[in-house]
Design a protein around this motif. Structure first.
Motif, PDB file in Angstrom:
ATOM      1  N   HIS A  18     -53.477 -24.281  52.564  1.00  0.00           N
ATOM      2  CA  HIS A  18     -53.732 -23.007  53.230  1.00  0.00           C
ATOM      3  C   HIS A  18     -53.021 -22.882  54.569  1.00  0.00           C
ATOM      4  N   HIS A  19     -52.701 -23.995  55.181  1.00  0.00           N
ATOM      5  CA  HIS A  19     -52.027 -23.952  56.472  1.00  0.00           C
ATOM      6  C   HIS A  19     -50.509 -24.064  56.372  1.00  0.00           C
ATOM      7  N   TYR A  20     -50.009 -24.743  55.351  1.00  0.00           N
ATOM      8  CA  TYR A  20     -48.588 -25.096  55.348  1.00  0.00           C
ATOM      9  C   TYR A  20     -47.812 -24.580  54.142  1.00  0.00           C
ATOM     10  N   SER A  21     -48.409 -23.730  53.353  1.00  0.00           N
ATOM     11  CA  SER A  21     -47.698 -23.116  52.245  1.00  0.00           C
ATOM     12  C   SER A  21     -47.644 -21.616  52.487  1.00  0.00           C
ATOM     13  N   SER A  22     -46.576 -21.006  52.067  1.00  0.00           N
ATOM     14  CA  SER A  22     -46.453 -19.560  52.254  1.00  0.00           C
ATOM     15  C   SER A  22     -47.135 -18.783  51.127  1.00  0.00           C
ATOM     16  N   PHE A  23     -47.668 -19.478  50.142  1.00  0.00           N
ATOM     17  CA  PHE A  23     -48.304 -18.813  49.005  1.00  0.00           C
ATOM     18  C   PHE A  23     -49.789 -18.607  49.230  1.00  0.00           C
ATOM     19  N   ASN A  24     -50.320 -17.542  48.656  1.00  0.00           N
ATOM     20  CA  ASN A  24     -51.754 -17.311  48.586  1.00  0.00           C
ATOM     21  C   ASN A  24     -52.144 -17.607  47.137  1.00  0.00           C
TER      22      ASN A  24
END
Length: 179
Positions: free
Chosen positions: A113-119
């Motif tokens: 949740h902090h280091y990926s650009s995906f939801n």
């Protein structure tokens, strides 16, 4: 007796014995490095938010704090960063989650949740966290993909209420990103 451990990326407060606490925080740093490679996470230009982890040795103490009878840990994202609260007790048999597995599961949520650009859709978020929660470190080797044995019983039960496929695929996680 509560101990406090701090590494570059984690603050761990726990009442497990000192040796186990040191092992937990060391494993969290190994896990962070391995997950970064596995999930192509970009740690380079992000704020280095530390996750705060509260690990209770006693299941009863955890249950009192969480007011839950059906979880062994949870993760929340706050304006100050991520917080994980877990029951870190040892499992009595191989078909129960260990505190270490719970901790790696919750830390996986934090890192994704902090280091990926995906939801990520919820099914992927939870499935991936389960998948990597069994990660083991042996010297210079990392073992990924061991089975999570406690899930076998749930899958074999006929009483499971399965989600409709459109709800499963389209539902997004409820976590908010720190962006």
């Amino acid at each position: 007796v509560w101990h406090s451990f701090e590494s570059q990326h984690v603050v761990l407060k726990t009442d497990v014995d000192r040796a186990e606490g040191e092992s937990l925080i060391r494993n969290l740093e190994y896990f962070r490095a391995a997950l970064g490679v596995l999930a192509s996470l970009d740690y380079s230009d992000k704020l280095q938010d530390k996750i705060w982890v509260y690990a209770f040795r006693s299941e009863l103490a955890y249950r009192r704090l969480s007011d839950s009878t059906d979880t062994a840990g949870f993760y929340v994202n706050t304006p100050e960063g991520g917080v994980a609260v877990i029951h870190a007790g040892r499992s009595e048999n191989e078909f129960q989650l260990s505190g270490r597995q719970i901790l790696l599961h919750e830390y996986a949520h934090h890192l994704l949740h902090h280091y990926s650009s995906f939801n990520y859709p919820t099914w992927y978020d939870e499935g991936f966290a389960d998948y990597v929660s069994t990660m083991e470190f042996d010297g210079g080797k990392t073992v990924v993909g061991n089975p999570l044995l406690n899930r076998f019983f749930a899958l074999r039960q006929n009483q499971i209420e399965w989600l409709p496929i459109d709800e499963l695929v389209n539902h997004r996680t409820g976590y908010l990103k720190n962006r």
